[in-house]
Every structure is written in C-alpha cells, then in structure tokens.
Design an enzyme around this catalytic site. Structure first.
Site, mmCIF file in Angstrom:
data_model
loop_
_atom_site.group_PDB
_atom_site.id
_atom_site.type_symbol
_atom_site.label_atom_id
_atom_site.label_comp_id
_atom_site.label_asym_id
_atom_site.label_seq_id
_atom_site.Cartn_x
_atom_site.Cartn_y
_atom_site.Cartn_z
ATOM 1 N N ASN A 9 -8.881 -1.618 1.233
ATOM 2 C CA ASN A 9 -9.062 -1.769 -0.212
ATOM 3 C C ASN A 9 -8.592 -3.178 -0.564
ATOM 4 O O ASN A 9 -7.394 -3.432 -0.615
ATOM 5 C CB ASN A 9 -8.222 -0.697 -0.935
ATOM 6 C CG ASN A 9 -8.206 -0.889 -2.439
ATOM 7 O OD1 ASN A 9 -8.978 -1.680 -2.989
ATOM 8 N ND2 ASN A 9 -7.319 -0.162 -3.110
ATOM 9 N N LYS A 11 -8.791 -4.690 -3.284
ATOM 10 C CA LYS A 11 -8.356 -4.835 -4.686
ATOM 11 C C LYS A 11 -8.991 -6.111 -5.275
ATOM 12 O O LYS A 11 -10.113 -6.440 -4.908
ATOM 13 C CB LYS A 11 -6.823 -4.820 -4.771
ATOM 14 C CG LYS A 11 -6.238 -3.599 -4.043
ATOM 15 C CD LYS A 11 -4.795 -3.348 -4.320
ATOM 16 C CE LYS A 11 -4.361 -2.093 -3.566
ATOM 17 N NZ LYS A 11 -2.978 -1.725 -3.797
ATOM 18 N N HIS A 94 -8.032 5.505 -8.138
ATOM 19 C CA HIS A 94 -6.883 4.818 -7.533
ATOM 20 C C HIS A 94 -5.738 4.783 -8.550
ATOM 21 O O HIS A 94 -5.977 4.660 -9.749
ATOM 22 C CB HIS A 94 -7.284 3.396 -7.118
ATOM 23 C CG HIS A 94 -6.227 2.729 -6.299
ATOM 24 N ND1 HIS A 94 -5.115 2.162 -6.876
ATOM 25 C CD2 HIS A 94 -6.088 2.572 -4.962
ATOM 26 C CE1 HIS A 94 -4.334 1.682 -5.910
ATOM 27 N NE2 HIS A 94 -4.898 1.918 -4.746
ATOM 28 N N GLU A 96 -3.779 2.544 -9.433
ATOM 29 C CA GLU A 96 -3.783 1.362 -10.311
ATOM 30 C C GLU A 96 -4.770 1.542 -11.459
ATOM 31 O O GLU A 96 -4.548 1.069 -12.568
ATOM 32 C CB GLU A 96 -4.088 0.098 -9.487
ATOM 33 C CG GLU A 96 -2.890 -0.289 -8.632
ATOM 34 C CD GLU A 96 -3.232 -0.999 -7.337
ATOM 35 O OE1 GLU A 96 -4.368 -1.503 -7.183
ATOM 36 O OE2 GLU A 96 -2.348 -1.042 -6.451
ATOM 37 N N GLU A 166 -1.912 8.872 -1.685
ATOM 38 C CA GLU A 166 -1.183 7.612 -1.805
ATOM 39 C C GLU A 166 0.013 7.777 -2.733
ATOM 40 O O GLU A 166 -0.125 7.689 -3.957
ATOM 41 C CB GLU A 166 -2.102 6.520 -2.373
ATOM 42 C CG GLU A 166 -3.328 6.244 -1.539
ATOM 43 C CD GLU A 166 -3.862 4.835 -1.771
ATOM 44 O OE1 GLU A 166 -4.017 4.109 -0.789
ATOM 45 O OE2 GLU A 166 -4.102 4.461 -2.933
ATOM 46 N N GLY A 172 2.022 -1.039 -1.986
ATOM 47 C CA GLY A 172 2.352 -2.453 -2.158
ATOM 48 C C GLY A 172 3.839 -2.744 -2.173
ATOM 49 O O GLY A 172 4.264 -3.839 -2.528
ATOM 50 N N SER A 212 1.385 1.040 1.993
ATOM 51 C CA SER A 212 2.069 0.166 2.954
ATOM 52 C C SER A 212 1.771 0.503 4.419
ATOM 53 O O SER A 212 2.643 0.404 5.284
ATOM 54 C CB SER A 212 3.578 0.146 2.691
ATOM 55 O OG SER A 212 3.838 -0.363 1.384
HETATM 56 P P1 PGA Z 1 -1.003 -1.075 0.141
HETATM 57 O O1 PGA Z 1 -2.067 -0.452 -0.866
HETATM 58 O O2 PGA Z 1 -1.509 -0.805 1.543
HETATM 59 O O3 PGA Z 1 -0.967 -2.549 -0.185
HETATM 60 O O4 PGA Z 1 0.296 -0.393 -0.099
HETATM 61 C C1 PGA Z 1 -2.707 0.767 -0.605
HETATM 62 C C2 PGA Z 1 -3.662 1.101 -1.732
HETATM 63 O O5 PGA Z 1 -3.319 0.854 -2.891
HETATM 64 O O6 PGA Z 1 -4.777 1.613 -1.501
#
Ligand code: PGA
Length: 252
Positions: A9, A11, A94, A96, A166, A172, A212
């Site tokens: 992803n 982003k 997601h 976010e 998640e 992140g 992560s």
């Molecule tokens: P990350 O993000 O691997 O940077 O923690 C995962 C995601 O938001 O899909």
C-alpha cells in the site's frame, strides 16, 4: 491450503516515473514467487503501473473508490472507472480513510458491494485502536467491523474478499503485533465469518495482517496458522525490502 497474498500500500507516495522504475526492478525480484503480489498505488500511478506490470506476476490495485457508479461527486473515482483501465483490486475502509475521511462501516459495506458489481476484488481493512485494545474490546470491534463490512454479500463473494487485519496502533509506528496476537485476532475474524457464512467460506477467505510488516518479521507472521500474508505500507516503498517480504518463504 490457502494461498499467501502480499499487497503493498503505497499510500500518497510515488510519482509515475518512480512507479515505473520501481516496477522494473521489483518485478525481477519477485518473478519466481508462488505468492500473490499486489501493488496498491495512487490513482495518478494506476495507468503507468498497469502498463509496466503487463507480462509480470504483479497485480495492480487502487487504494479507495466511491460506491456510486457516476454522477456529481467531485474528486471521486468509481469502481467502474477503475475496472475500465484494468485495475483488479481495491483497498476499502483503510483506517486512515476511516479516521481522516469519515468512512463508516456503512460506506465500507456499500463500497464492497459496488466493487463486486464491477468485478473488482476488495481488500477490506479492519482493526482496533490502542484505547479499544486496552479496554479489552479489540475482538468485539474487529468482529463487528467484519460483520458490518460483509453484510448482505453472497457466500461466493465473501470467499473472494481479502480481509486485512490492521491494528491501528501498529500502522506506521514500528510496533508490530506479536505473531501470536495477530494470529489470534485473525482467528476471531475467521470464526465470525464461519458463524455467518459457514466452514467452507471461512476456510477459504484470505485474511492478511498489516501494521509495520517488514522483511525481519514477515516470515514469523506469515507462517502462523491463520495469517495469509500481509498489507504492507512503509516497507513496500523500497523494491528490495518489499521483495524480501514477498519472498519471505525463501528466507533461511
Ligand atoms: P505500515 O502500514 O506497514 O506502514 O505500518 C500498513 C498499512 O497502513 O496498510
């Protein structure tokens, strides 16, 4: 045996020229994997990514879509539009998007239905916040999110959904859920699906872990009983690192 599905992803990262360069080197690094490889890229990269992934084993996904087919929704992109250029997957709900763009369980459900109506495969995200985990309601939150997201779908559709568990506190942040915790959460999601849609669907549905994931923890996570791969943010931005995650099963 369920297949492993590993999705990147990106982003809001990567310009088209960067996407093209990335795919050129990444595709060589993952050409021999038997795992399914998906890159979910920004809208502006989709066309370039699709062109450059042709003839490789990399599948391309978007990171969001609107549930309506067309109309006065300035700035939005529909499932039909994504399908028309050859996109195969789309991330829906997601955290976010839920946090910054007011996505709800209801819009998530509508989007999943619209994705299926246009033959796109949804990657549906669920996950608890740190406060919810600390309050001991993580399992309740993720099973409810799953139930709402899949409400009203046919069994055959649910089989094709990819769920990405998640935990929000792990996204992140560099904090990863332990493989045991992540596997247990994913088992409870699978159990919820079993209760509603039966054994066959639950045994087939792909449930990823995200938060992560990196090359140093991918193998431990992906070799548990119920984690069927990962949704990878930060670590998917570097082709060599993401290739190591995809090729986790080659690690000693
Ligand atoms: P990350 O993000 O691997 O940077 O923690 C995962 C995601 O938001 O899909």
């Amino acid at each position: 045996m369920r297949r492993k599905v590993i999705a990147g992803n990106w982003k809001m990262n990567m310009l088209p020229n960067e996407a093209i360069e990335y795919i050129e080197s990444f595709s060589k690094l993952v050409e021999n994997t038997k795992n399914e490889v998906i890159l979910c890229v920004p809208y502006t990269d989709l066309f370039y990514a699709l062109m450059n992934a042709q003839g490789t084993n990399i599948k391309i996904g978007a990171q969001n879509m609107h549930f309506e087919e067309k109309g006065a929704y300035t700035g939005e992109v529909s499932a039909k539009m994504l399908k028309s250029i050859g996109v195969e997957y789309v991330i829906i709900g997601h955290s976010e998007r839920r946090q910054y763009f007011a996505e709800t369980d209801e819009t998530v459900n509508k989007k999943i239905k619209a994705a299926f109506a246009n033959d796109l495969k949804p990657i549906v995200c669920v996950g608890e916040t740190l406060e919810q985990r600390e309050a001991g309601i993580a399992e309740k939150v993720i099973t409810e999110q799953t139930r709402f997201a899949l409400d009203g779908l046919e069994k055959e559709q649910v089989k094709k959904v990819i769920v990405a568990y998640e935990p929000i506190w792990a996204i992140g942040t560099g904090k990863t859920a332990t493989s045991e915790d992540a596997n247990n959460s994913i088992k409870s999601i699978r159990n919820e699906i079993k209760k509603i849609y039966g054994d066959d669907v639950a045994d087939n549905v792909i449930i990823q872990y995200g938060g992560s994931v990196k090359s140093s923890n991918a193998k431990e996570l992906f070799t548990t009983s119920d984690i069927d791969g990962g949704l990878v943010g930060g670590a998917s931005l570097v082709p060599e690192e993401f290739a190591k995650i995809v090729n986790y099963d080659e690690q000693q």
